[in-house]
Design an enzyme around this catalytic site. Structure first.
Site, PDB file in Angstrom:
ATOM      1  N   HIS A 159      -9.924   4.092  -2.763  1.00 56.19           N
ATOM      2  CA  HIS A 159      -9.238   4.220  -1.479  1.00 56.19           C
ATOM      3  C   HIS A 159     -10.207   4.743  -0.418  1.00 56.19           C
ATOM      4  O   HIS A 159     -11.214   5.370  -0.731  1.00 56.19           O
ATOM      5  CB  HIS A 159      -8.054   5.171  -1.589  1.00 56.19           C
ATOM      6  CG  HIS A 159      -6.843   4.535  -2.181  1.00 56.19           C
ATOM      7  ND1 HIS A 159      -5.568   5.032  -2.028  1.00 56.19           N
ATOM      8  CD2 HIS A 159      -6.703   3.408  -2.925  1.00 56.19           C
ATOM      9  CE1 HIS A 159      -4.710   4.256  -2.655  1.00 56.19           C
ATOM     10  NE2 HIS A 159      -5.369   3.275  -3.212  1.00 56.19           N
ATOM     11  N   ASN A 181      -9.995  -0.547  -1.032  1.00 55.42           N
ATOM     12  CA  ASN A 181      -9.211  -0.704   0.192  1.00 55.42           C
ATOM     13  C   ASN A 181     -10.102  -0.617   1.423  1.00 55.42           C
ATOM     14  O   ASN A 181     -10.967   0.261   1.509  1.00 55.42           O
ATOM     15  CB  ASN A 181      -8.148   0.388   0.284  1.00 55.42           C
ATOM     16  CG  ASN A 181      -7.047   0.228  -0.746  1.00 55.42           C
ATOM     17  OD1 ASN A 181      -7.142  -0.601  -1.650  1.00 55.42           O
ATOM     18  ND2 ASN A 181      -6.004   1.011  -0.617  1.00 55.42           N
ATOM     19  N   HIS A 200      -9.448   8.598   4.271  1.00 57.12           N
ATOM     20  CA  HIS A 200      -9.101   7.484   5.151  1.00 57.12           C
ATOM     21  C   HIS A 200      -9.833   7.646   6.481  1.00 57.12           C
ATOM     22  O   HIS A 200     -10.043   8.753   6.957  1.00 57.12           O
ATOM     23  CB  HIS A 200      -7.591   7.444   5.421  1.00 57.12           C
ATOM     24  CG  HIS A 200      -6.793   7.005   4.242  1.00 57.12           C
ATOM     25  ND1 HIS A 200      -5.652   7.646   3.831  1.00 57.12           N
ATOM     26  CD2 HIS A 200      -6.964   5.971   3.377  1.00 57.12           C
ATOM     27  CE1 HIS A 200      -5.147   7.024   2.772  1.00 57.12           C
ATOM     28  NE2 HIS A 200      -5.929   6.010   2.482  1.00 57.12           N
ATOM     29  N   GLU A 234      -3.628   8.183   7.713  1.00 56.96           N
ATOM     30  CA  GLU A 234      -3.410   6.748   7.804  1.00 56.96           C
ATOM     31  C   GLU A 234      -1.925   6.446   7.731  1.00 56.96           C
ATOM     32  O   GLU A 234      -1.215   6.975   6.872  1.00 56.96           O
ATOM     33  CB  GLU A 234      -4.145   5.994   6.682  1.00 56.96           C
ATOM     34  CG  GLU A 234      -3.993   4.478   6.788  1.00 56.96           C
ATOM     35  CD  GLU A 234      -4.779   3.726   5.730  1.00 56.96           C
ATOM     36  OE1 GLU A 234      -5.335   2.668   6.059  1.00 56.96           O
ATOM     37  OE2 GLU A 234      -4.837   4.189   4.583  1.00 56.96           O
ATOM     38  N   ASP A 282       0.844  -1.197   0.000  1.00 56.71           N
ATOM     39  CA  ASP A 282       0.000   0.000   0.000  1.00 56.71           C
ATOM     40  C   ASP A 282       0.882   1.252   0.000  1.00 56.71           C
ATOM     41  O   ASP A 282       2.104   1.168   0.064  1.00 56.71           O
ATOM     42  CB  ASP A 282      -0.910  -0.052   1.230  1.00 56.71           C
ATOM     43  CG  ASP A 282      -2.165   0.793   1.083  1.00 56.71           C
ATOM     44  OD1 ASP A 282      -2.428   1.279  -0.028  1.00 56.71           O
ATOM     45  OD2 ASP A 282      -2.874   0.968   2.088  1.00 56.71           O
ATOM     46  N   HIS A 283       0.249   2.406  -0.023  1.00 62.33           N
ATOM     47  CA  HIS A 283       0.857   3.739  -0.087  1.00 62.33           C
ATOM     48  C   HIS A 283       2.371   3.804   0.171  1.00 62.33           C
ATOM     49  O   HIS A 283       2.826   3.645   1.291  1.00 62.33           O
ATOM     50  CB  HIS A 283       0.175   4.663   0.928  1.00 62.33           C
ATOM     51  CG  HIS A 283      -1.243   4.956   0.605  1.00 62.33           C
ATOM     52  ND1 HIS A 283      -1.636   6.022  -0.164  1.00 62.33           N
ATOM     53  CD2 HIS A 283      -2.378   4.302   0.959  1.00 62.33           C
ATOM     54  CE1 HIS A 283      -2.951   6.020  -0.281  1.00 62.33           C
ATOM     55  NE2 HIS A 283      -3.427   4.988   0.384  1.00 62.33           N
TER      56      HIS A 283
END
Length: 348
Positions: free
Chosen positions: A254, A276, A220, A176, A103-104
């Site tokens: 997301h 996600n 998020h 996040e 992820d990110h």
């Protein structure tokens, strides 16, 4: 027809990953992408996929991977590698198709990805397949040109190893894993179609195994209804801008935790093939442990002594396998809700 007509149980990568996403888009379902931090959350995700009879995406953030290695080591490279190898070992036994993803990864985390490329190469040389199915680069804090240029540079490396790439255009709000976008300019939460077209044009020259996390108000975390304004129509506009009447792009949703079911359905209709979910599954795991403690509180105050007597042992109540399993079960239940909302039941 289902995904097992063209896939086998186990880790999905390369052309098979592209086939999976094409099938999802054609049949208007999305695959839940679950952030994990250890074998308990991995097992819950795989169990949910087995129950849903559908594929799943399991992903590691940099922080989650570091935690996987243990707080003493706190090594995101080692943690991601160990976690991915664990999934390779057990996925077939669960009888599900699994996409392993990171992820990110912001610009400051590119050294993490560099090390994982090395690990992928070593694994590929041994097994003729990559360790990871795909990696995400989140360079949305950089200029559009640098975002696309760096993404293309890394995609060339990934593509040689049959690894897909996910890029982010526009920013996901909220906070996040150490990335705080709570005070970001609201305009950046909504991606422009022309920016998507520019990225698509450059990436397509390298390969076809890529997805785009285009922002349409995503945030998020979980917020009260009305506090987050999702505009999935932006995804439709992007598809129309690129090729009228066709869903050319594979989009990623997301900040899926807490999103309204109708917005999820709409986003899928415009080409979202991955969503996600992290905040909701974190809560679900804790909620299972919390409920277990509440129900058995009197048996969890010491090794000896409980409501049945001062000399009664409590080992079977505080055994970690019992209360961790309680967390796994509630996380699995929350994921089943996600599979349903994503129209992703019985897709095998």
């Amino acid at each position: 027809m289902g995904v097992f007509d063209f896939l086998k149980a186990g880790v999905v990568y390369g052309k098979d990953l592209e086939k999976l996403y094409a099938y999802a888009k054609e049949n208007e379902f999305a695959i839940p992408a679950v952030n994990v931090v250890g074998t308990n959350s991995i097992n819950a995700a795989l169990s949910a996929a087995k129950e849903a009879n559908s594929p799943i995406i399991i992903q590691f953030s940099n922080g989650g991977a570091a935690f996987f290695s243990g707080k003493t080591l706190n090594n995101p490279v080692l943690g991601a590698i160990a976690g991915a190898k664990y999934i390779h070992e057990v996925a077939k036994e669960y009888g599900v198709a699994v996409v392993i993803h990171t992820d990110h990864a912001a610009k400051k985390l590119l050294p993490w990805i560099d090390e994982l490329i090395k690990a992928n190469k070593e694994f590929y040389d041994l097994h003729k397949k990559p360790l990871f199915s795909s990696h995400m680069l989140d360079l949305s804090e950089e200029s559009l040109e640098e975002n696309i240029e760096l993404s293309c540079e890394y995609f060339k490396k990934f593509n040689e190893l049959e690894i897909g790439i996910e890029i982010e255009l526009g920013c996901t709000g909220g906070e996040e894993d150490g990335v705080d976008n709570t005070n970001i300019d609201n305009a950046k939460l909504y991606t422009q179609p022309i920016d998507v077209a520019k990225a698509h044009e450059r990436l397509a020259k390298i390969g076809s195994n890529y997805t785009i996390a285009a922002s349409f108000g995503n945030v998020h975390g979980v917020y009260k209804p009305g506090n987050v304004r999702l505009e999935p129509i932006i995804l439709k506009n992007c598809q129309e801008f690129l090729a009228k009447g066709k869903k050319t792009l594979n989009f990623v949703f997301h900040g899926g935790s807490g999103s309204e079911a109708e917005k999820i359905k709409e986003a899928i209709s415009y080409g979202v093939i991955k969503m996600n979910i992290d905040t909701d599954t974190q809560w679900a795991f804790w909620d299972g442990v919390r409920n277990y403690e509440s129900k058995n509180h009197g048996y969890l105050q010491g090794q000896i002594g409980n409501p049945e007597g001062d000399d009664k042992p409590n080992k079977k109540y505080y055994d970690p396998r019992v209360w961790l399993n309680a967390g796994e079960k509630t996380m699995q239940a929350r994921l089943m809700q996600a599979f349903k909302e994503l129209n992703c039941l019985n897709r095998n």
